[in-house]
Design a protein around this motif. Sequence first.
Motif, PDB file in Angstrom:
ATOM      1  N   ARG A   1      37.006  36.144  37.956  1.00 17.84           N
ATOM      2  CA  ARG A   1      35.361  36.768  37.986  1.00 17.84           C
ATOM      3  C   ARG A   1      35.462  38.289  37.306  1.00 17.84           C
ATOM      4  N   GLU A   2      35.291  38.088  35.991  1.00 18.49           N
ATOM      5  CA  GLU A   2      35.323  39.685  35.658  1.00 18.49           C
ATOM      6  C   GLU A   2      34.496  39.704  36.554  1.00 18.49           C
ATOM      7  N   PRO A   3      34.781  41.591  36.327  1.00 21.42           N
ATOM      8  CA  PRO A   3      35.483  42.271  35.986  1.00 21.42           C
ATOM      9  C   PRO A   3      37.400  42.389  35.397  1.00 21.42           C
ATOM     10  N   TYR A   4      37.845  41.642  36.346  1.00 22.40           N
ATOM     11  CA  TYR A   4      39.548  41.866  36.323  1.00 22.40           C
ATOM     12  C   TYR A   4      39.705  40.503  36.174  1.00 22.40           C
TER      13      TYR A   4
ATOM     14  N   MET B   1      28.179  45.960  45.935  1.00 21.47           N
ATOM     15  CA  MET B   1      28.940  45.820  44.329  1.00 21.47           C
ATOM     16  C   MET B   1      27.971  47.100  43.593  1.00 21.47           C
ATOM     17  N   GLU B   2      28.902  47.150  42.264  1.00 15.84           N
ATOM     18  CA  GLU B   2      28.149  46.748  41.577  1.00 15.84           C
ATOM     19  C   GLU B   2      26.655  47.563  40.814  1.00 15.84           C
ATOM     20  N   SER B   3      27.018  45.448  40.936  1.00 14.81           N
ATOM     21  CA  SER B   3      25.441  44.733  40.647  1.00 14.81           C
ATOM     22  C   SER B   3      24.606  44.676  41.514  1.00 14.81           C
ATOM     23  N   GLU B   4      25.689  45.859  42.928  1.00  9.30           N
ATOM     24  CA  GLU B   4      24.343  45.893  43.732  1.00  9.30           C
ATOM     25  C   GLU B   4      23.794  44.540  44.630  1.00  9.30           C
ATOM     26  N   SER B   5      24.760  43.385  44.377  1.00 11.78           N
ATOM     27  CA  SER B   5      24.950  42.449  45.971  1.00 11.78           C
ATOM     28  C   SER B   5      26.151  42.849  46.445  1.00 11.78           C
TER      29      SER B   5
ATOM     30  N   VAL C   1      28.517  42.150  49.609  1.00 18.61           N
ATOM     31  CA  VAL C   1      29.315  40.945  50.197  1.00 18.61           C
ATOM     32  C   VAL C   1      29.830  40.965  50.883  1.00 18.61           C
TER      33      VAL C   1
ATOM     34  N   LEU D   1      38.346  47.644  44.022  1.00 17.72           N
ATOM     35  CA  LEU D   1      37.605  46.323  46.097  1.00 17.72           C
ATOM     36  C   LEU D   1      37.356  45.100  44.732  1.00 17.72           C
ATOM     37  N   LEU D   2      37.260  44.020  45.746  1.00 18.97           N
ATOM     38  CA  LEU D   2      36.689  43.095  45.214  1.00 18.97           C
ATOM     39  C   LEU D   2      35.648  41.885  46.268  1.00 18.97           C
ATOM     40  N   PRO D   3      34.850  40.974  45.551  1.00 12.28           N
ATOM     41  CA  PRO D   3      34.101  40.019  45.768  1.00 12.28           C
ATOM     42  C   PRO D   3      35.219  39.379  46.466  1.00 12.28           C
TER      43      PRO D   3
ATOM     44  N   ASN E   1      35.207  36.192  44.583  1.00 13.27           N
ATOM     45  CA  ASN E   1      36.223  36.230  43.385  1.00 13.27           C
ATOM     46  C   ASN E   1      37.288  36.235  43.021  1.00 13.27           C
TER      47      ASN E   1
END
Lengths: 375, 600
Positions: free
Chosen positions: A324-327, A344-348, A350, A364-366, A369
């Motif tokens: 998934r975006e952004p990577y 996350m940046e989206s404030e989710s 996770v 750093l990734l969910p 994703n």
Amino acid sequence: MAHAYTPGLRVAELTVLRKERRLPIKGEVLVAKGDVVTSDTVVARTHLPGNVQLVNVASKLGLPPEDLPTVMVKKEGDAIEKGEPIATTKGFFGLFKSNVPSPCDGSLENISTVTGQVILREPPTPIQIDAYVDGQVVEVMEEEGVAIETVGTFIQGIFGVGGERTGEIKVAVANAGEVLDASRFDDSMKDQIVIGGSHVTWDGLQKAMQVGAAGVVVGGFDDPDLKRLLGKDLGVAITGHEDVTTTLVLTEGFGEIAMAHGTFDLLKKREGRKASVNGATQIRAGVIRPEIVIPIVEERDKLQEEAVGEATGLEIGSSIRVIREPYFGRLGEVTQLPNELQKMESESMVRVLEVRFEDGSEALLPRANVEMIEH
Amino acid sequence: MSENAKVRAIVATDCGSTTTKAILIKLVDGEYRLIVRGEAPTTVEAPFEDVTRGVLNAIREVEELSGHEVLDGEKIIHPNDGERGVDLYLSTSSAGGGLQMMVAGVVMSMTAESAERAALGAGAIVMDALASNDGRLAHEKIERIRHLRPDMILLSGGIDGGTITHVVELGQVISAADPKPRLGIGYNLPIIYAGNTDARGEVENLLGDKTALEMVDNLRPVLERENLGPARDKIHDLFMEHVMAQAPGYNKLMGWTDAPIMPTPGAVGSIIETIAKRQDIEVVGVDIGGATTDVFSVFQDTFNRTVSANLGMSYSVSNVLAEAGIENVMRWVPFELPELGVRNRIKNKMIRPTTVPQALDDLKLEQAIAREALRLAFEQHKSFAVGLKGVQQERTISDAFSQSASGETLVNMMDLDLLVGSGGVLSHAPRRQQAAMMLVDGFLPEGITRLAVDSIFMMPQLGVLAEVHEKAATEVFEKDCLIHLGTLVAPVGTAQEGKPCIKLEATFPDGTAIDEDIPFGEMKVYPLGVGETVGIKITPARGFDAGAGQGKVLEATLGGGVVGVVVDTRGRPFVLPTDEQQRVAKLDKWAKAFDAYPVA
């Protein structure tokens, strides 16, 4: 706690595969347990009940429905031929008779004195199923179908279009990141399964169909091109029955995205071998993924016992691909698996993992994703 | 003491297509309260193929989180002995794609529609509705039945004592199709006949031998009245006996539960109906899932449910784009994004449905899609939730001036009291303000409407509980299920940007007094906490109606919530600016009023 894991698509160099080949309704199985079959061997056949035609005989003859038995010349169960009268009025002293001809060949199924309708059944349609892969019959399901076992390479894609086809593997690009455009195709690729890199262009796919390629296996494809191919926006991912002459299998997703190296290298290693592909995809309730099966029965001895059990979870060192975006599409290795939820940046909030990408950068990734790359 | 009064601990599970969710409810100081919730992946499919594995895992999580012992090995401890075990264990299920039905009736807008209502109300997905007058030829209908392979067919048609010809004709079509069920090769397809009782003999002759035929009372015995209960109940029975029994592990699960397993949406409908009745309010509920969006409503004491089978946020996300059109999705996106990128992103979400938005832009795009999914699902609902058609109305002379045709939608947004949202994109939105905005933009409520979300989606479990223990279900619903977002004030009418719309006068509990003229085209949010109320005087400008009539003053008491009081003067009907720059500026301004997103 519930066990969470991120399953990836299966890519196996050498494995035992079992394919069930079932009739949609009961019929006849044509092979026996132990038989060696090739992909085009017909293994079972049946007859689908014919189409039905409803003829309102009462209204055609201007009679009340309850009078139908007095005019029918054919009874329930009788065979009928197209044009042959199924009902005749007595007429006036034998004159001015009216007929109702049968609109089709077949048999008369039902006469209704309530509705005045007569139901005619057209002859059954024969259907047969083939083995799809070269292998051996290991199980016969009486009147329903068979299971075929083969040994070989098995690769699952993420999305496909078009049904079952077989052909020789032909790699048309130099590496997994190259785009498959029209210039890569020539007439020698007729009936072959053409392997591309990161993307197949619209012109490329058109050319594949023009030269008669059996399949195209590639990293990505653009959604607007899929819309052109299908003639409509695909709403729900249930595919496999499209009327296309070349089956398309995407190994990574939509857009331009390099085929995973493991997948590409394996396909390259199998170049020249006969393979079976199927684009059928279903992402809801009983997931079906498109696949490439390359039987290599002579290597059965090399087969090592596969680890059986639950899929292992993500571990430090696991190879992953971001989905998934952004990577999106980037490959890397897990370096940390922190337990705490993170923002996350989206404030989710996770569960996350830390990854080092192939270029050495980190992120750093969910966990949701990423996809493990299994071999 | 009644049996129900003895109930001290309850576990209820909902087996969804991807996750099995368990809740533990206990009697605490004389009232029923939610204690904890646990979840685990559903295990209907390979390699497990046994739904009870997921159920046990979810219950184990409940045990770990609460410290309350429920299981003895793989058995539910029953009854509660004061310390261990539960008195009631219940479950709902939508695993394996839920219950997929076809319905048939003589006239599309009459018996076929009543049959559809019965099936939807029971929690089914209606794959198609056949009718004698649906414009399709007999062989096309036959082809359709064969192709769809439903789990069950509901056949209706004709009023009792009326002509039987048409409904028998439909019976012939079904008989000729010789339908086979979706799951399992070795059993007969269940068919429920709920039509003209005079045609039962003929229908039995046609279908008795080749299907599992059941007869129930006519669902439209006279034109003026629907009788959906018997058909709905029979659907539930057959769902258990035939469909669920085919799914792996369900026979075992059925042996565990203290009441029949209900289809998930049927259970949600049941709790919404119960609440509307108890509070005497008009309610709309929506559950936006990955594959489908369900809308439930109770207006004028009539319950309606629709399932938009292909509107959802993951498996069906691509279909939202296909049905709404890319322009409609993009109008909610407050930045520029090339079409190719949007299309590929949405398709990638469809093929990998479990991913979550990491970047803020990605979240905004996802919430834009959600608005369109909600809008489309609600449009479908409005056109379905209608009064009975074909009914002759008696009119007095005064009615002649305000004549309305039969079959008008029952959904009146001005009368709507409570709008409840649930499903991942609403319940798990990082900020509650985002859920409030999606609900307002997707449904466009009018006048005064309370907004809420079911944050952990326990309506299914409470729905099945309501069937056996209404007190426990409603107490938990009121105290623990809903997260109140606040109250929306949205006057109906339009004007030019910046022209007068409404004047608000109120004194909030914290002492803040407002006496404010709010022009057309604004969004305003006033904080008012959960459990707090405020008396407010709303004076609409000429041409606007806040609920008391055009230009008429409305005084009301508004409830608070985690968002507060939301004032929306963007007008109804609502129109977004077509100019790109203006549109983006507006979206940003409204989002800022809500404090919906972090500021970059």
